[in-house]
Design an enzyme around this catalytic site. Structure first.
Site, PDB file in Angstrom:
ATOM      1  N   LYS A 125       0.870  -1.185   0.000  1.00 23.59           N
ATOM      2  CA  LYS A 125       0.000   0.000   0.000  1.00 23.59           C
ATOM      3  C   LYS A 125       0.898   1.224   0.000  1.00 23.59           C
ATOM      4  O   LYS A 125       2.006   1.177   0.530  1.00 23.59           O
ATOM      5  CB  LYS A 125      -0.878   0.020   1.258  1.00 23.59           C
ATOM      6  CG  LYS A 125      -2.085   0.913   1.126  1.00 23.59           C
ATOM      7  CD  LYS A 125      -3.246   0.158   0.473  1.00 23.59           C
ATOM      8  CE  LYS A 125      -4.390   1.075   0.103  1.00 23.59           C
ATOM      9  NZ  LYS A 125      -5.588   0.311  -0.290  1.00 23.59           N
ATOM     10  N   ASP A 165      -6.945   4.387  -4.717  1.00 21.56           N
ATOM     11  CA  ASP A 165      -7.617   4.305  -3.407  1.00 21.56           C
ATOM     12  C   ASP A 165      -8.200   5.705  -3.174  1.00 21.56           C
ATOM     13  O   ASP A 165      -8.402   6.452  -4.150  1.00 21.56           O
ATOM     14  CB  ASP A 165      -6.610   3.905  -2.308  1.00 21.56           C
ATOM     15  CG  ASP A 165      -7.285   3.478  -1.000  1.00 21.56           C
ATOM     16  OD1 ASP A 165      -7.720   2.329  -0.897  1.00 21.56           O
ATOM     17  OD2 ASP A 165      -7.399   4.313  -0.068  1.00 21.56           O
TER      18      ASP A 165
HETATM   19  P1  NDP Z   1     -12.791   8.103  -3.198  1.00 20.67           P
HETATM   20  O1  NDP Z   1     -11.689   9.056  -3.005  1.00 20.67           O
HETATM   21  O2  NDP Z   1     -13.348   7.869  -4.547  1.00 20.67           O
HETATM   22  O3  NDP Z   1     -14.018   8.463  -2.258  1.00 20.67           O
HETATM   23  C1  NDP Z   1     -13.859   8.557  -0.882  1.00 20.67           C
HETATM   24  C2  NDP Z   1     -15.168   8.995  -0.268  1.00 20.67           C
HETATM   25  O4  NDP Z   1     -15.093   8.871   1.145  1.00 20.67           O
HETATM   26  C3  NDP Z   1     -15.489  10.444  -0.557  1.00 20.67           C
HETATM   27  O5  NDP Z   1     -16.867  10.616  -0.570  1.00 20.67           O
HETATM   28  C4  NDP Z   1     -14.854  11.149   0.643  1.00 20.67           C
HETATM   29  O6  NDP Z   1     -15.392  12.413   0.947  1.00 20.67           O
HETATM   30  C5  NDP Z   1     -15.154  10.162   1.756  1.00 20.67           C
HETATM   31  N1  NDP Z   1     -14.124  10.316   2.788  1.00 20.67           N
HETATM   32  C6  NDP Z   1     -12.795  10.174   2.642  1.00 20.67           C
HETATM   33  N2  NDP Z   1     -12.148  10.446   3.781  1.00 20.67           N
HETATM   34  C7  NDP Z   1     -13.108  10.765   4.655  1.00 20.67           C
HETATM   35  C8  NDP Z   1     -13.070  11.148   6.000  1.00 20.67           C
HETATM   36  N3  NDP Z   1     -11.910  11.252   6.668  1.00 20.67           N
HETATM   37  N4  NDP Z   1     -14.255  11.390   6.602  1.00 20.67           N
HETATM   38  C9  NDP Z   1     -15.437  11.298   5.926  1.00 20.67           C
HETATM   39  N5  NDP Z   1     -15.515  10.966   4.626  1.00 20.67           N
HETATM   40  C10 NDP Z   1     -14.374  10.694   4.011  1.00 20.67           C
HETATM   41  O7  NDP Z   1     -12.265   6.729  -2.562  1.00 20.67           O
HETATM   42  P2  NDP Z   1     -12.790   5.239  -2.784  1.00 20.67           P
HETATM   43  O8  NDP Z   1     -14.252   5.233  -2.987  1.00 20.67           O
HETATM   44  O9  NDP Z   1     -11.916   4.591  -3.766  1.00 20.67           O
HETATM   45  O10 NDP Z   1     -12.442   4.588  -1.360  1.00 20.67           O
HETATM   46  C11 NDP Z   1     -13.374   4.544  -0.287  1.00 20.67           C
HETATM   47  C12 NDP Z   1     -12.962   3.447   0.689  1.00 20.67           C
HETATM   48  O11 NDP Z   1     -12.942   2.192   0.011  1.00 20.67           O
HETATM   49  C13 NDP Z   1     -11.571   3.613   1.286  1.00 20.67           C
HETATM   50  O12 NDP Z   1     -11.585   3.090   2.614  1.00 20.67           O
HETATM   51  C14 NDP Z   1     -10.705   2.716   0.414  1.00 20.67           C
HETATM   52  O13 NDP Z   1      -9.541   2.278   1.089  1.00 20.67           O
HETATM   53  C15 NDP Z   1     -11.668   1.564   0.180  1.00 20.67           C
HETATM   54  N6  NDP Z   1     -11.408   0.709  -0.978  1.00 20.67           N
HETATM   55  C16 NDP Z   1     -11.284   1.240  -2.239  1.00 20.67           C
HETATM   56  C17 NDP Z   1     -11.079   0.404  -3.318  1.00 20.67           C
HETATM   57  C18 NDP Z   1     -11.034   0.926  -4.724  1.00 20.67           C
HETATM   58  O14 NDP Z   1     -10.941   0.112  -5.642  1.00 20.67           O
HETATM   59  N7  NDP Z   1     -11.110   2.225  -4.963  1.00 20.67           N
HETATM   60  C19 NDP Z   1     -10.918  -1.038  -3.137  1.00 20.67           C
HETATM   61  C20 NDP Z   1     -11.136  -1.492  -1.801  1.00 20.67           C
HETATM   62  C21 NDP Z   1     -11.349  -0.638  -0.772  1.00 20.67           C
HETATM   63  P3  NDP Z   1     -14.550  13.746   0.614  1.00 20.67           P
HETATM   64  O15 NDP Z   1     -14.690  13.937  -0.857  1.00 20.67           O
HETATM   65  O16 NDP Z   1     -15.202  14.810   1.426  1.00 20.67           O
HETATM   66  O17 NDP Z   1     -13.141  13.497   1.045  1.00 20.67           O
HETATM   67  O1  2IT Z   2      -7.974  -1.343  -0.781  1.00 19.85           O
HETATM   68  C1  2IT Z   2      -7.902  -1.862  -1.911  1.00 19.85           C
HETATM   69  O2  2IT Z   2      -8.029  -3.085  -2.077  1.00 19.85           O
HETATM   70  C2  2IT Z   2      -7.688  -0.997  -3.071  1.00 19.85           C
HETATM   71  N1  2IT Z   2      -7.611   0.222  -2.909  1.00 19.85           N
HETATM   72  C3  2IT Z   2      -7.532  -1.573  -4.451  1.00 19.85           C
HETATM   73  C4  2IT Z   2      -6.161  -2.118  -4.644  1.00 19.85           C
HETATM   74  C5  2IT Z   2      -5.831  -2.576  -6.037  1.00 19.85           C
HETATM   75  O3  2IT Z   2      -4.664  -2.947  -6.228  1.00 19.85           O
HETATM   76  O4  2IT Z   2      -6.680  -2.584  -6.922  1.00 19.85           O
END
Ligand code: NDP
Ligand code: 2IT
Length: 443
Positions: A125, A165
């Site tokens: 990561k 992420d």
């Molecule tokens: P994005 O950046 O696309 O979206 C994040 C969302 O969460 C936004 O709405 C953001 O709001 C909100 N957010 C972030 N930080 C905070 C905070 N401190 N408090 C409140 N709201 C917050 O990210 P993803 O959708 O990709 O990721 C979301 C979660 O999913 C994370 O935990 C990530 O690790 C996990 N994840 C993502 C994967 C992927 O493929 N993208 C895979 C597996 C897990 P704001 O715009 O106000 O910051």
């Molecule tokens: O938390 C996660 O699994 C991710 N942000 C996606 C990682 C990846 O390599 O696609």
């Protein structure tokens, strides 16, 4: 004291001031205890000590110039946690809260998550405390290029394959890929989540959210239930939240909330996803703007999304966004299932509330594994220099998520803890990695 608890105590002591890392260690090691105790060969081989210590941590300076001509410096990280079952694999996060503790907790969780996918991917990561919010296109590009100018020497398609992420989506991946390609003079699958014109996989954008809903749907099905006519609360309004909401809708459920770090919207008529996509994916705006699209919606600043009555809750924003009080409220309101789209969104105490109240609770390392799984499928397609259709990748994603559910459910039953998917996911993920480590000798 058991081997597991001794290691937990020692690792926490060796890594002070890293609360998120301690939290992830505590959850995992506590649930591994009975399984590890029954296998004394793991202690002899120091498996847990080696599992908890990253193979390598790279920390670096990221200098760039902002639009006013001022030099800015951010911190860059890549934690290469485990290569036991494949090249290091995991996302990159750009958010002002990023620090070593957060990257280590995410990397540690990624070991077990990637193992659960059944695909040959190790764990890593990375990220930076850079905040893309409010930055111009040029600033984001300058930052991404500088970040990659250091990172490129540590990664490679058979070594370490980063992805997106929080704060890192198609735009940031594009700029980082362009810089990697220029620096190395190679066109390889070194990043995933790439654009479709230069080696990205169809369905990767949708994969984490869709995968989450596929897994929860299978769990509901095996408990005589489904998403049909269910009211669903979702937090976040980013990549994971949007595509989780899309799939819930396709399966007949109604999503009534979405949020960002400023507040949440409640739309009792069901969230209009076209509006959310326009606000978030196109305009990079705030969820508060949603009320301009729908008169049925109410915006509330601050926390509070878990006060909305729902049958299923899908936290898809960030770590520790759902605490014990929130969990109790969800239980009181009749919530029957929780699937973590985010990484570690529930505190340890919240998780305990769900388990004690027999809420069907699936932890992030299983529930959100669809994203990294399709990343691994992107790597396969890049290696073959082929591209599969949307339906083909989607089918594979669904199979993977159903297999993950069956695996964690069966393992939970085997250890006498039916429907405890925390224990099931930790043990099921650990088994494969531990056995590969045993085969490799002391490395
Ligand atoms: P994005 O950046 O696309 O979206 C994040 C969302 O969460 C936004 O709405 C953001 O709001 C909100 N957010 C972030 N930080 C905070 C905070 N401190 N408090 C409140 N709201 C917050 O990210 P993803 O959708 O990709 O990721 C979301 C979660 O999913 C994370 O935990 C990530 O690790 C996990 N994840 C993502 C994967 C992927 O493929 N993208 C895979 C597996 C897990 P704001 O715009 O106000 O910051
Ligand atoms: O938390 C996660 O699994 C991710 N942000 C996606 C990682 C990846 O390599 O696609």
């Amino acid at each position: 004291m058991s081997y597991t608890m001794r290691v937990l105590e020692k690792v926490i002591k060796q890594n002070p001031n890293e609360p998120e890392f301690h939290q992830a260690l505590t959850e995992v090691l506590t649930s591994l205890q009975p399984y590890v105790d029954a296998h004394p060969e793991y202690e002899k081989a120091g498996i847990l000590e080696r599992l908890c210590e990253p193979e390598r941590i790279v920390m670096f300076r990221v200098p760039w110039i902002d639009d006013s001509g001022k030099v800015q410096v951010n911190k860059g990280y890549r934690v290469q946690y485990s290569s036991a079952i494949g090249p290091y694999k995991g996302g990159i996060r750009f958010h002002p809260s990023v620090c070593l503790s957060i990257i280590k907790f995410l990397g540690f969780e990624q070991i077990l998550k990637n193992s659960l996918t059944g695909l040959p991917i190790g764990a890593g990561k990375g990220g930076s405390d850079f905040d893309p919010k409010g930055k111009s296109e040029r600033e984001v590009m300058a930052f991404c290029q500088s970040f990659m100018t250091e990172l490129y020497r540590h990664i490679g398609p058979d070594t370490d394959v980063p992805a997106g992420d929080i704060g890192v989506g198609a735009r940031e991946i594009g700029y980082m890929y362009g810089q990697y390609k220029r620096l190395t003079n190679t066109f390889t699958g070194v990043l995933t989540g790439k654009g479709l014109t230069y080696g990205g996989s169809l369905t990767r954008k949708e994969a984490t959210g869709y995968g989450l809903v596929y897994l929860i749907e299978e769990m509901l099905r095996q408990h005589g239930n489904s998403f049909e006519d269910k009211t669903v609360a979702i937090s976040g309004a980013g990549n994971v939240a949007i595509y989780a909401a899309e799939k819930v809708k396709q399966l007949g459920g109604k999503v009534v909330t979405m949020s960002d770090s400023d507040g949440f919207v409640y739309d009792p008529e069901g969230i209009d996803l076209d509006a959310v996509k326009e606000i978030k994916e196109i305009n990079r705006g705030r969820i508060s703007e949603y009320t301009k699209y729908r008169s049925s919606a109410v915006y509330t600043p601050g926390r509070g999304v878990w006060n909305i009555k729902c049958d299923v809750a899908l936290p898809c924003a960030t770590q520790n966004e759902l605490n014990a009080e929130d969990a109790k409220t969800l239980v009181k309101n009749g919530c029957i299932a929780v699937g973590e789209g985010a990484n570690m969104p529930s505190t340890l105490e919240a998780t305990e509330v769900f388990l004690q109240n027999k809420v069907l609770f699936v932890p992030g390392k299983a529930a959100n594994a669809g994203g990294v799984a399709v990343s691994a499928l992107e790597m396969s397609q890049n290696s073959m220099r082929l591209a599969w259709s949307f339906d083909e990748v989607d089918r594979k994603l669904k199979d993977i998520m159903v297999n993950i559910y069956n695996n964690i459910s069966n393992v939970a039953k085997e250890v006498g803890q039916e429907d405890n998917f925390v224990v099931g996911a930790n043990i099921a993920g650990f088994k494969k990695v531990a056995d590969a480590m045993m085969a490799h000798g002391i490395v």
